[in-house]
Write a protein that holds these residues in place. Structure first.
Motif, short mmCIF file in Angstrom:
data_model
loop_
_atom_site.label_atom_id
_atom_site.label_comp_id
_atom_site.label_asym_id
_atom_site.label_seq_id
_atom_site.Cartn_x
_atom_site.Cartn_y
_atom_site.Cartn_z
N ASP A 1 35.01 -7.65 -34.82
CA ASP A 1 36.25 -7.04 -35.31
C ASP A 1 36.52 -7.58 -36.71
OD1 ASP A 1 38.97 -6.35 -35.87
OD2 ASP A 1 39.35 -6.18 -33.72
N SER A 2 36.51 -6.71 -37.68
CA SER A 2 36.65 -7.15 -39.07
C SER A 2 38.04 -7.70 -39.40
CB SER A 2 36.32 -6.00 -40.03
OG SER A 2 37.22 -4.94 -39.85
N ARG A 3 38.99 -7.56 -38.47
CA ARG A 3 40.34 -8.08 -38.73
C ARG A 3 40.47 -9.57 -38.44
NH1 ARG A 3 43.57 -4.39 -34.84
NH2 ARG A 3 41.85 -5.12 -33.59
N ILE A 4 39.48 -10.17 -37.82
CA ILE A 4 39.51 -11.60 -37.51
C ILE A 4 39.40 -12.39 -38.82
CG2 ILE A 4 38.32 -13.51 -36.35
CD1 ILE A 4 37.20 -11.36 -34.39
N LYS A 5 40.27 -13.35 -38.99
CA LYS A 5 40.21 -14.21 -40.17
C LYS A 5 39.09 -15.24 -39.95
CE LYS A 5 45.05 -13.87 -41.51
NZ LYS A 5 45.34 -12.68 -40.73
N VAL A 6 38.20 -15.32 -40.92
CA VAL A 6 37.12 -16.30 -40.84
C VAL A 6 37.35 -17.34 -41.92
CG1 VAL A 6 34.64 -16.71 -40.92
CG2 VAL A 6 35.53 -14.58 -39.95
N CYS B 1 35.79 -20.69 -43.57
CA CYS B 1 34.46 -21.28 -43.63
C CYS B 1 34.47 -22.58 -44.44
CB CYS B 1 33.49 -20.29 -44.26
SG CYS B 1 31.78 -20.85 -44.15
N VAL B 2 33.88 -23.60 -43.85
CA VAL B 2 33.64 -24.84 -44.59
C VAL B 2 32.15 -24.81 -44.95
CG1 VAL B 2 33.31 -26.20 -42.46
CG2 VAL B 2 33.84 -27.34 -44.60
N ASN B 3 31.87 -24.89 -46.23
CA ASN B 3 30.47 -24.85 -46.68
C ASN B 3 29.81 -26.19 -46.38
OD1 ASN B 3 30.40 -22.23 -47.71
ND2 ASN B 3 31.32 -22.88 -49.62
N ARG B 4 28.88 -26.17 -45.47
CA ARG B 4 28.16 -27.39 -45.10
C ARG B 4 26.73 -27.35 -45.66
NH1 ARG B 4 32.01 -30.94 -43.36
NH2 ARG B 4 32.89 -30.37 -41.35
N TYR B 5 25.91 -26.47 -45.10
CA TYR B 5 24.50 -26.40 -45.45
C TYR B 5 24.18 -25.15 -46.25
CZ TYR B 5 24.77 -29.55 -41.48
OH TYR B 5 25.14 -30.55 -40.64
N THR B 6 24.95 -24.10 -45.99
CA THR B 6 24.74 -22.80 -46.61
C THR B 6 26.08 -22.25 -47.03
OG1 THR B 6 22.97 -22.42 -45.00
CG2 THR B 6 23.69 -20.52 -46.26
N SER B 7 26.15 -21.63 -48.17
CA SER B 7 27.41 -21.04 -48.62
C SER B 7 27.76 -19.81 -47.79
CB SER B 7 27.31 -20.64 -50.09
OG SER B 7 28.47 -19.93 -50.47
N CYS B 8 29.01 -19.66 -47.51
CA CYS B 8 29.50 -18.51 -46.77
C CYS B 8 29.96 -17.39 -47.70
CB CYS B 8 30.68 -18.92 -45.89
SG CYS B 8 30.29 -20.18 -44.68
N ALA B 9 29.88 -17.60 -49.00
CA ALA B 9 30.45 -16.69 -49.99
C ALA B 9 29.90 -15.26 -49.88
CB ALA B 9 30.22 -17.23 -51.39
N LYS B 10 28.66 -15.12 -49.52
CA LYS B 10 28.01 -13.81 -49.47
C LYS B 10 28.77 -12.80 -48.62
CE LYS B 10 23.55 -11.71 -48.43
NZ LYS B 10 22.18 -11.95 -48.00
N TYR B 11 29.42 -13.27 -47.55
CA TYR B 11 30.10 -12.36 -46.62
C TYR B 11 31.62 -12.43 -46.74
CZ TYR B 11 25.45 -11.86 -44.78
OH TYR B 11 24.12 -11.61 -44.65
N SER B 12 32.12 -12.97 -47.82
CA SER B 12 33.55 -12.98 -48.14
C SER B 12 34.47 -13.44 -47.01
CB SER B 12 33.98 -11.57 -48.58
OG SER B 12 33.22 -11.13 -49.65
N SER C 1 28.68 -21.23 -41.41
CA SER C 1 27.46 -20.54 -41.84
C SER C 1 27.70 -19.03 -41.91
CB SER C 1 26.30 -20.83 -40.89
OG SER C 1 26.36 -19.98 -39.76
N PRO C 2 26.84 -18.33 -42.60
CA PRO C 2 26.95 -16.88 -42.63
C PRO C 2 26.90 -16.25 -41.24
CG PRO C 2 25.46 -17.61 -44.34
CD PRO C 2 25.78 -18.82 -43.49
N LEU C 3 26.19 -16.86 -40.31
CA LEU C 3 26.12 -16.31 -38.95
C LEU C 3 27.49 -16.33 -38.27
CD1 LEU C 3 22.78 -17.75 -37.49
CD2 LEU C 3 23.19 -15.56 -38.64
N ASP C 4 28.30 -17.34 -38.56
CA ASP C 4 29.64 -17.41 -37.99
C ASP C 4 30.49 -16.24 -38.49
OD1 ASP C 4 28.80 -19.81 -36.84
OD2 ASP C 4 29.61 -21.01 -38.46
N LEU C 5 30.34 -15.94 -39.77
CA LEU C 5 31.06 -14.80 -40.36
C LEU C 5 30.56 -13.48 -39.77
CD1 LEU C 5 30.87 -16.62 -43.52
CD2 LEU C 5 32.79 -15.08 -43.36
#
Length: 162
Positions: A124-129, A131-142, A113-117
């Motif tokens: 820390d923005s260096r953490i690799k996130v 994302c598996v899209n389940r209920y909500t797309s994570c695309a918004k937060y790249s 989810s976007p909250l995970d991102l």
């Protein structure tokens, strides 16, 4: 690479995004529903990930998390952190303080989810996130990687040597 995997959404077939956001905004009357049902692609993904350094992150309290872990992971000895709030910065601060072998540049957060991102980005923005899209797309937060299933995500991880 070390991995932190969110129980809600990635493993468990439950969408807590709106409830966790309400809790983050200060709503004290939020009860988080839980289930022992896992997503159909979870077991195969988990079998492929066994042996890797993994910590499971849970938004549930310690008692509920232990109950979920016992039912879902049966006899597997796993590491987990209960009572993780999203998308608070201190959430991932707990991961890195309780497991000092985990470092932001060498850790991939697997969320759904976007909250995970946002939790990772706030810390820390260096953490690799990933994302598996389940209920909500994570695309918004790249996210670093995004897939429609854990099977697809795993294939991408292998290709990128994560």
């Amino acid at each position: 690479m070390k991995y932190a995997i969110w129980l809600d959404g990635v493993v468990l077939d439950v969408d807590l995004t709106e409830l966790l956001y309400k809790k983050f905004k200060g709503d004290k009357n939020v009860n988080l529903p839980y289930t022992f049902n896992v997503h159909k692609d979870w077991e195969d993904f988990y079998n492929k990930m066994k042996g890797k350094d993994i910590v499971f992150l849970s938004p549930y309290d310690e008692r509920t998390t232990k109950e979920i872990v016992e039912k879902v992971f049966k006899n597997d000895a796993i590491k987990f952190i209960p009572s993780m709030s999203k998308p608070e910065k201190k959430c991932l601060g707990r991961l890195f303080s309780e497991f000092p072998e985990f470092q932001p540049l060498e850790t991939a957060i697997i969320g759904s989810s976007p909250l995970d991102l946002l939790s990772a980005r706030f810390y820390d923005s260096r953490i690799k996130v990933l994302c598996v899209n389940r209920y909500t797309s994570c695309a918004k937060y790249s996210p670093y990687l995004m897939a429609s299933s854990l099977e697809e995500l795993y294939d991408l991880m292998v290709k990128l040597k994560l």
